[in-house]
Design a protein around this motif. Structure first.
Motif, PDB file in Angstrom:
ATOM      1  N   ARG A  70       0.840  -1.432   0.107  1.00  0.00           N
ATOM      2  CA  ARG A  70      -0.030  -0.071   0.048  1.00  0.00           C
ATOM      3  C   ARG A  70       0.859   1.218   0.002  1.00  0.00           C
ATOM      4  O   ARG A  70       0.464   2.564  -0.068  1.00  0.00           O
ATOM      5  CB  ARG A  70      -0.864   0.236   1.312  1.00  0.00           C
ATOM      6  CG  ARG A  70      -1.866  -1.135   1.266  1.00  0.00           C
ATOM      7  CD  ARG A  70      -2.771  -1.114   2.538  1.00  0.00           C
ATOM      8  NE  ARG A  70      -3.816  -2.224   2.524  1.00  0.00           N
ATOM      9  CZ  ARG A  70      -4.474  -2.581   3.485  1.00  0.00           C
ATOM     10  NH1 ARG A  70      -4.489  -1.633   4.377  1.00  0.00           N
ATOM     11  NH2 ARG A  70      -5.492  -3.476   3.323  1.00  0.00           N
ATOM     12  N   LEU A  71       2.018   1.172   0.208  1.00  0.00           N
ATOM     13  CA  LEU A  71       3.250   2.134  -0.110  1.00  0.00           C
ATOM     14  C   LEU A  71       3.517   2.737  -1.323  1.00  0.00           C
ATOM     15  O   LEU A  71       3.655   1.729  -1.938  1.00  0.00           O
ATOM     16  CB  LEU A  71       4.305   1.923   1.037  1.00  0.00           C
ATOM     17  CG  LEU A  71       3.887   1.996   2.312  1.00  0.00           C
ATOM     18  CD1 LEU A  71       5.098   1.484   3.195  1.00  0.00           C
ATOM     19  CD2 LEU A  71       3.266   3.085   3.134  1.00  0.00           C
ATOM     20  N   PRO A  72       3.997   3.823  -1.381  1.00  0.00           N
ATOM     21  CA  PRO A  72       4.545   4.472  -2.924  1.00  0.00           C
ATOM     22  C   PRO A  72       5.688   3.768  -3.146  1.00  0.00           C
ATOM     23  O   PRO A  72       6.394   3.486  -2.308  1.00  0.00           O
ATOM     24  CB  PRO A  72       4.505   5.987  -2.562  1.00  0.00           C
ATOM     25  CG  PRO A  72       4.039   6.194  -1.268  1.00  0.00           C
ATOM     26  CD  PRO A  72       3.683   5.070  -0.541  1.00  0.00           C
ATOM     27  N   ALA A  73       6.107   3.425  -4.516  1.00  0.00           N
ATOM     28  CA  ALA A  73       7.336   3.046  -4.887  1.00  0.00           C
ATOM     29  C   ALA A  73       8.467   3.859  -4.363  1.00  0.00           C
ATOM     30  O   ALA A  73       9.454   3.190  -4.169  1.00  0.00           O
ATOM     31  CB  ALA A  73       7.368   3.073  -6.532  1.00  0.00           C
ATOM     32  N   GLN A  74       8.459   5.152  -4.374  1.00  0.00           N
ATOM     33  CA  GLN A  74       9.414   5.905  -3.688  1.00  0.00           C
ATOM     34  C   GLN A  74       9.883   5.572  -2.242  1.00  0.00           C
ATOM     35  O   GLN A  74      11.033   5.549  -1.845  1.00  0.00           O
ATOM     36  CB  GLN A  74       9.030   7.460  -3.762  1.00  0.00           C
ATOM     37  CG  GLN A  74      10.185   8.431  -3.214  1.00  0.00           C
ATOM     38  CD  GLN A  74       9.690   9.892  -3.176  1.00  0.00           C
ATOM     39  OE1 GLN A  74       8.613  10.260  -2.934  1.00  0.00           O
ATOM     40  NE2 GLN A  74      10.599  10.483  -3.126  1.00  0.00           N
ATOM     41  N   CYS A  75       9.038   5.285  -1.590  1.00  0.00           N
ATOM     42  CA  CYS A  75       9.268   4.828  -0.248  1.00  0.00           C
ATOM     43  C   CYS A  75       9.857   3.594  -0.106  1.00  0.00           C
ATOM     44  O   CYS A  75      10.962   3.390   0.615  1.00  0.00           O
ATOM     45  CB  CYS A  75       8.073   4.809   0.708  1.00  0.00           C
ATOM     46  SG  CYS A  75       7.067   6.348   1.204  1.00  0.00           S
ATOM     47  N   LEU A  76       9.526   2.556  -0.804  1.00  0.00           N
ATOM     48  CA  LEU A  76      10.182   1.239  -1.088  1.00  0.00           C
ATOM     49  C   LEU A  76      11.496   1.394  -1.546  1.00  0.00           C
ATOM     50  O   LEU A  76      12.260   0.877  -0.979  1.00  0.00           O
ATOM     51  CB  LEU A  76       9.395   0.422  -1.984  1.00  0.00           C
ATOM     52  CG  LEU A  76       7.788   0.268  -1.512  1.00  0.00           C
ATOM     53  CD1 LEU A  76       6.893  -0.769  -2.541  1.00  0.00           C
ATOM     54  CD2 LEU A  76       7.813  -0.511  -0.050  1.00  0.00           C
ATOM     55  N   GLU A  77      11.906   2.333  -2.432  1.00  0.00           N
ATOM     56  CA  GLU A  77      13.045   2.462  -2.979  1.00  0.00           C
ATOM     57  C   GLU A  77      13.952   3.198  -1.745  1.00  0.00           C
ATOM     58  O   GLU A  77      15.195   2.658  -1.737  1.00  0.00           O
ATOM     59  CB  GLU A  77      13.029   3.287  -4.141  1.00  0.00           C
ATOM     60  CG  GLU A  77      14.382   3.544  -4.603  1.00  0.00           C
ATOM     61  CD  GLU A  77      14.504   4.960  -5.750  1.00  0.00           C
ATOM     62  OE1 GLU A  77      15.487   5.086  -6.314  1.00  0.00           O
ATOM     63  OE2 GLU A  77      13.524   5.194  -6.097  1.00  0.00           O
TER      64      GLU A  77
ATOM     65  N   GLU B   4      20.600  16.272   1.287  1.00  0.00           N
ATOM     66  CA  GLU B   4      20.604  15.149   2.372  1.00  0.00           C
ATOM     67  C   GLU B   4      19.399  15.511   3.274  1.00  0.00           C
ATOM     68  O   GLU B   4      18.830  14.623   3.542  1.00  0.00           O
ATOM     69  CB  GLU B   4      21.947  15.211   3.098  1.00  0.00           C
ATOM     70  CG  GLU B   4      22.080  14.027   4.119  1.00  0.00           C
ATOM     71  CD  GLU B   4      23.377  13.954   4.610  1.00  0.00           C
ATOM     72  OE1 GLU B   4      23.678  13.503   5.624  1.00  0.00           O
ATOM     73  OE2 GLU B   4      24.395  14.469   4.057  1.00  0.00           O
ATOM     74  N   GLY B   5      19.189  16.706   3.628  1.00  0.00           N
ATOM     75  CA  GLY B   5      18.018  17.023   4.515  1.00  0.00           C
ATOM     76  C   GLY B   5      16.622  16.764   3.759  1.00  0.00           C
ATOM     77  O   GLY B   5      15.752  16.367   4.502  1.00  0.00           O
ATOM     78  N   THR B   6      16.538  16.941   2.598  1.00  0.00           N
ATOM     79  CA  THR B   6      15.285  16.876   1.707  1.00  0.00           C
ATOM     80  C   THR B   6      15.147  15.423   1.897  1.00  0.00           C
ATOM     81  O   THR B   6      14.003  14.787   2.081  1.00  0.00           O
ATOM     82  CB  THR B   6      15.571  17.132   0.574  1.00  0.00           C
ATOM     83  OG1 THR B   6      15.625  18.559   0.497  1.00  0.00           O
ATOM     84  CG2 THR B   6      14.178  17.150  -0.374  1.00  0.00           C
ATOM     85  N   LEU B   7      16.012  14.559   1.905  1.00  0.00           N
ATOM     86  CA  LEU B   7      15.988  12.769   1.812  1.00  0.00           C
ATOM     87  C   LEU B   7      15.582  12.462   3.169  1.00  0.00           C
ATOM     88  O   LEU B   7      14.570  11.662   3.218  1.00  0.00           O
ATOM     89  CB  LEU B   7      17.271  12.444   1.251  1.00  0.00           C
ATOM     90  CG  LEU B   7      17.233  10.808   1.027  1.00  0.00           C
ATOM     91  CD1 LEU B   7      16.629  10.599  -0.084  1.00  0.00           C
ATOM     92  CD2 LEU B   7      18.590  10.402   0.909  1.00  0.00           C
ATOM     93  N   ARG B   8      16.177  13.040   4.412  1.00  0.00           N
ATOM     94  CA  ARG B   8      15.898  12.723   5.541  1.00  0.00           C
ATOM     95  C   ARG B   8      14.129  12.958   5.759  1.00  0.00           C
ATOM     96  O   ARG B   8      13.610  12.289   6.512  1.00  0.00           O
ATOM     97  CB  ARG B   8      16.478  13.345   6.652  1.00  0.00           C
ATOM     98  CG  ARG B   8      18.165  12.919   6.719  1.00  0.00           C
ATOM     99  CD  ARG B   8      18.804  13.759   7.689  1.00  0.00           C
ATOM    100  NE  ARG B   8      20.248  13.365   7.768  1.00  0.00           N
ATOM    101  CZ  ARG B   8      20.719  12.453   8.271  1.00  0.00           C
ATOM    102  NH1 ARG B   8      20.050  11.720   8.985  1.00  0.00           N
ATOM    103  NH2 ARG B   8      22.085  12.159   8.257  1.00  0.00           N
TER     104      ARG B   8
END
Length: 184
Positions: free
Chosen positions: A124-131, A153-157
């Protein structure tokens, strides 16, 4: 002192280079036993060279702002790099242990239900989260991930935090659905 050292180092003065290498060796020495114990193929000299190259890039690339002494800055860089390496190695060890358990069929029966629930949540999670999570499980640091993805890096966190919150919400919804489905 900072300006004199940096000028000498950028001129490739042998004494300045030797001093920088000594600072790196002293700063990384508390981590030596733990780093080499985790990974047998890791040679201490190789790690010292990687740390040197990392610090060199900062000092030559004018990224050092001069807010502290060069020695202090080098100390912090080396400590942070060693801690990042230990964390990556710990994550890899956890992943390999779970893979070994799966291969040998040691997984307890209750884990099968958890694994099924986990699959349902992940679906049920978006592919971006899984990646992002796959990269974390593989042992990539936020710095490595940000370079690969072209994101700060901050955006990624923040993205990882949002994915974690979304997964928690999906899990809570799944638990509520299960509770409703089961007769009392």
């Amino acid at each position: 002192m900072n300006d004199e050292f940096l000028a000498a180092y950028r001129r490739q003065d042998a004494e300045a280079i030797a001093r920088l290498r000594r600072w790196i060796a002293v700063a990384s020495s508390p981590y030596r036993a733990r780093l080499t114990a985790w990974q047998q193929e890791l040679r201490w000299e190789d790690l010292q060279q990687e740390l040197y190259l990392e610090v060199h890039a900062v000092l030559v690339g004018d990224q050092f702002r001069g807010d502290s002494l060069v020695k202090t800055y080098v100390w912090r860089c080396v400590n942070n790099s060693c801690i990042d390496l230990l964390r990556r190695q710990a994550r890899r060890a956890q992943v390999s242990e779970s893979i070994d358990e799966d291969r040998h069929g040691v997984e307890p029966r209750w884990a099968l239900g958890e694994r099924r629930d986990l699959r349902r949540i992940l679906s049920r999670l978006p592919a971006q989260c899984l990646e992002l999570w796959q990269r974390i499980v593989k042992g990539q640091s936020y710095r490595e991930m940000s370079e690969d993805l072209g994101v700060r890096e901050g955006t990624l966190r923040v993205r990882v935090l949002r994915c974690r919150r979304l997964a928690t919400a999906v899990r809570d919804d799944a638990c509520n659905e299960t509770a409703v489905e089961e007769p009392e």
